[in-house]
Scaffold this motif. Sequence first.
Motif, short mmCIF file in Angstrom:
data_model
loop_
_atom_site.label_atom_id
_atom_site.label_comp_id
_atom_site.label_asym_id
_atom_site.label_seq_id
_atom_site.Cartn_x
_atom_site.Cartn_y
_atom_site.Cartn_z
N VAL A 35 -4.85 5.79 -3.90
CA VAL A 35 -3.92 6.81 -4.39
C VAL A 35 -3.64 7.81 -3.27
N GLY A 36 -2.37 7.90 -2.91
CA GLY A 36 -1.94 8.89 -1.94
C GLY A 36 -1.22 10.04 -2.62
N ASP A 40 0.89 -1.16 0.00
CA ASP A 40 0.00 0.00 0.00
C ASP A 40 0.93 1.21 0.00
N ILE A 41 1.34 1.59 -1.19
CA ILE A 41 2.37 2.62 -1.32
C ILE A 41 1.83 4.00 -1.02
N SER A 42 0.51 4.15 -0.90
CA SER A 42 -0.06 5.46 -0.56
C SER A 42 0.45 5.95 0.79
N HIS A 43 0.70 5.01 1.72
CA HIS A 43 1.24 5.39 3.03
C HIS A 43 2.61 6.05 2.88
N TRP A 44 3.44 5.46 2.03
CA TRP A 44 4.79 5.98 1.87
C TRP A 44 4.81 7.32 1.17
N MET A 45 3.82 7.57 0.29
CA MET A 45 3.76 8.89 -0.35
C MET A 45 3.62 9.97 0.71
N ALA A 46 2.82 9.68 1.73
CA ALA A 46 2.62 10.65 2.81
C ALA A 46 3.85 10.71 3.72
N VAL A 47 4.38 9.55 4.10
CA VAL A 47 5.54 9.50 5.01
C VAL A 47 6.74 10.23 4.40
N HIS A 48 6.97 10.01 3.12
CA HIS A 48 8.15 10.58 2.47
C HIS A 48 7.85 11.90 1.76
#
Length: 292
Positions: free
Chosen positions: A207-208, A174-182
């Motif tokens: 989609v993040g 769930d790459i949407s989390h990483w879009m926010a983290v990074h």
Amino acid sequence: MRSLTTIIIFLFGAIFLSHSQGKVLFFQTDWGNPLSMDKFCERTKASGYDGIEIWFPWDTKKQEELKTALKKHGLLVSFLHGTNKGIPFEASLEQYKKGLNTLLEWKPVFVNCHTGNDFYTEAQNAAFIEAANAISATHKIPVYHETHRGRFSYSLPETTKYLTSIPDLKLTLDISHWMAVHESLLQGKDELLEPVINKSHHIHARVGHSQGPQVNDPKAPEWANALKRHVDIWEKIIRKGWKEHQGVFTVTTEFGPADYMPTLPYTRIPLSDQWEANVFMMKAIKERLNLN
């Protein structure tokens, strides 16, 4: 006019592509679902899904309702499971193992886990992953570990550590989390993403963006770049997965409800329709992969 050799190469390529094309099983999330299990499954089936992804209902009455609805509407099931971060580590690990065994006795397609804790040590988090791998092997049902804020996999660099130390770690991306983290769409990080792509066996399609894990409406033109970035990554994972899983890959569309879905102030009215957003994600992936 094309040469005979050119025609043969063209035809062979077309045949190869047709045989290399796989299938995607789409699961609908029951996150925020207000419907009865029967009505939820009915709507899921009507929307074109193959199954549902749901937290296991520990209430026996709800278990029967789930069984009945799945059979009636011809749907598959996958379960969510997780580490309880509110109790001591040792007790949480035992609870995690006991619960996972119960879930796998239901013979789901897979189990997706919110594993570990971003405040645990690497060894503590590894204990959950290794326990899940052992239980998965016993039941011969895959158990995946979702990339998720608050868990061992809350960031790309942290997750990479575990991919190195635990070679048989299987991810739900769930790459949407990483879009926010990074705070980015992870542009320029494709080399770092490659090991993650290689270990991703399931996708949560949401989609993040650089300021949050969920855009307000994936259909909106202002999110076109974010949508494309996500689908580009998902396509790589799915095509890789087709080669490894006998032509079948699984995706859960996972746009969430209010307040995960951005809302208007005071009224808390969602800025878009959760169900429509999830169906849109399924259609976007199908279109990219020519599955329509």
